[in-house]
Design an enzyme around this catalytic site. Structure first.
Site, short mmCIF file in Angstrom:
data_model
loop_
_atom_site.label_atom_id
_atom_site.label_comp_id
_atom_site.label_asym_id
_atom_site.label_seq_id
_atom_site.Cartn_x
_atom_site.Cartn_y
_atom_site.Cartn_z
CD GLU A 148 2.91 -9.15 11.83
OE1 GLU A 148 1.89 -9.49 12.10
OE2 GLU A 148 3.94 -9.92 11.94
CD1 TRP A 149 -1.54 -1.94 10.10
CD2 TRP A 149 0.36 -0.66 10.99
NE1 TRP A 149 -1.12 -0.83 9.28
CE2 TRP A 149 -0.12 -0.03 9.87
CE3 TRP A 149 1.15 -0.18 11.53
CZ2 TRP A 149 0.39 1.20 9.09
CZ3 TRP A 149 1.71 1.23 11.11
CH2 TRP A 149 1.47 1.78 9.92
#
Length: 263
Positions: A148-149
């Site tokens: 995930e960012w």
């Protein structure tokens, strides 16, 4: 004749006994989790379809932010599995991993270790760091790669292009699979999934985050093994807000999946 009659009577009484009559009570650590539980939520979502309550098997995920978990209580409430944060990047190890790892096993809760990916360290370095810190336990579920960012990172907010992301994922996944002998699970969120075209990245079981709708509403037809449906759940045995997940299948399918992936 009286002796023969007595023997026959004892035999008949023994035949009428049940397993429960003859077996001692199981220890509390072996308590079977509630099937299809409905946990409370401090910020509930109004599910219009595909509600989590339709799933038999629920679990949670934990890190250093969940301390001193009472795993037997969590299990008795309906927690059937746990994902436990182990590592991040190439040099960070979760302070509570060892405690969660040992106590879930003692409570009879199937568990997997997960790694949070860091975009400023090569994937091979991260895979070696994970391997150095997570025991090779045949009874554990497959390892997890958390993709995930991380826009709030104080040290790395790099966002590589999709091809680079998928290449780095492949490197990490292949190294870890060779070491543990199990195909890893990929955890991801909707924005990361879309940004990096992960609909084309097949061959691995997915654990999808979707707290405002069923995965089929957010990810289309993409297959998934686990669904994280809330980050604000209330689970007995855990303090504060909890992530809660479901296994995408029946109890029979779950038991089959465990047999195939925990040996």
């Amino acid at each position: 004749m009286r002796r023969l009659a007595a023997i026959l009577m004892l035999t008949l009484l023994g035949a009428c006994s049940t397993v429960e009559d003859l077996s001692p009570l199981a220890p509390s650590s072996q308590t079977v989790a509630v099937r299809a539980p409905r946990f409370e939520d401090s910020k509930p979502h109004e599910w219009d379809s595909g509600t989590p309550w339709n799933y038999a098997i629920h679990g949670t995920d934990v890190s250093k932010y969940q301390t001193s978990v009472d795993w037997p209580t969590a299990k008795a409430s309906g927690i059937s599995f746990a994902f436990i944060k182990a590592t991040e990047g190439g040099d960070r190890f979760d302070d509570y991993f060892n405690e969660h790892w040992s106590r879930t096993k003692a409570a009879g809760v199937p568990r997997a270790a997960y790694h949070f990916f860091y975009f400023c360290t090569p994937a091979a370095t991260q895979a070696r760091w994970f391997i150095a810190n997570v025991p090779r336990d045949p009874s554990a579920m497959p390892p997890v790669l958390d993709m995930e960012w991380n826009p709030k990172s104080p040290t790395c907010r790099l966002r590589p292009d999709p091809a680079t992301v998928r290449s780095e994922m492949t490197t990490f996944l292949e190294i870890v699979e060779r070491h543990y002998g199990k195909k890893p699970i990929i955890y991801t969120s909707l924005d990361f999934f879309d940004d990096n075209q992960l609909a084309t990245f097949r061959g691995y079981p997915y654990w999808l985050r979707s707290v405002a709708g069923h995965p089929r509403q957010k990810y289309g037809s993409h297959p998934f093994a686990f669904w994280q449906y809330t980050g604000t759940g209330i689970v007995p045995g855990l303090t504060g807000k909890s992530d809660i997940n479901v296994f995408n299948g029946s109890e029979a399918a779950w038991n089959k999946w465990l047999r195939q992936n925990t040996r």
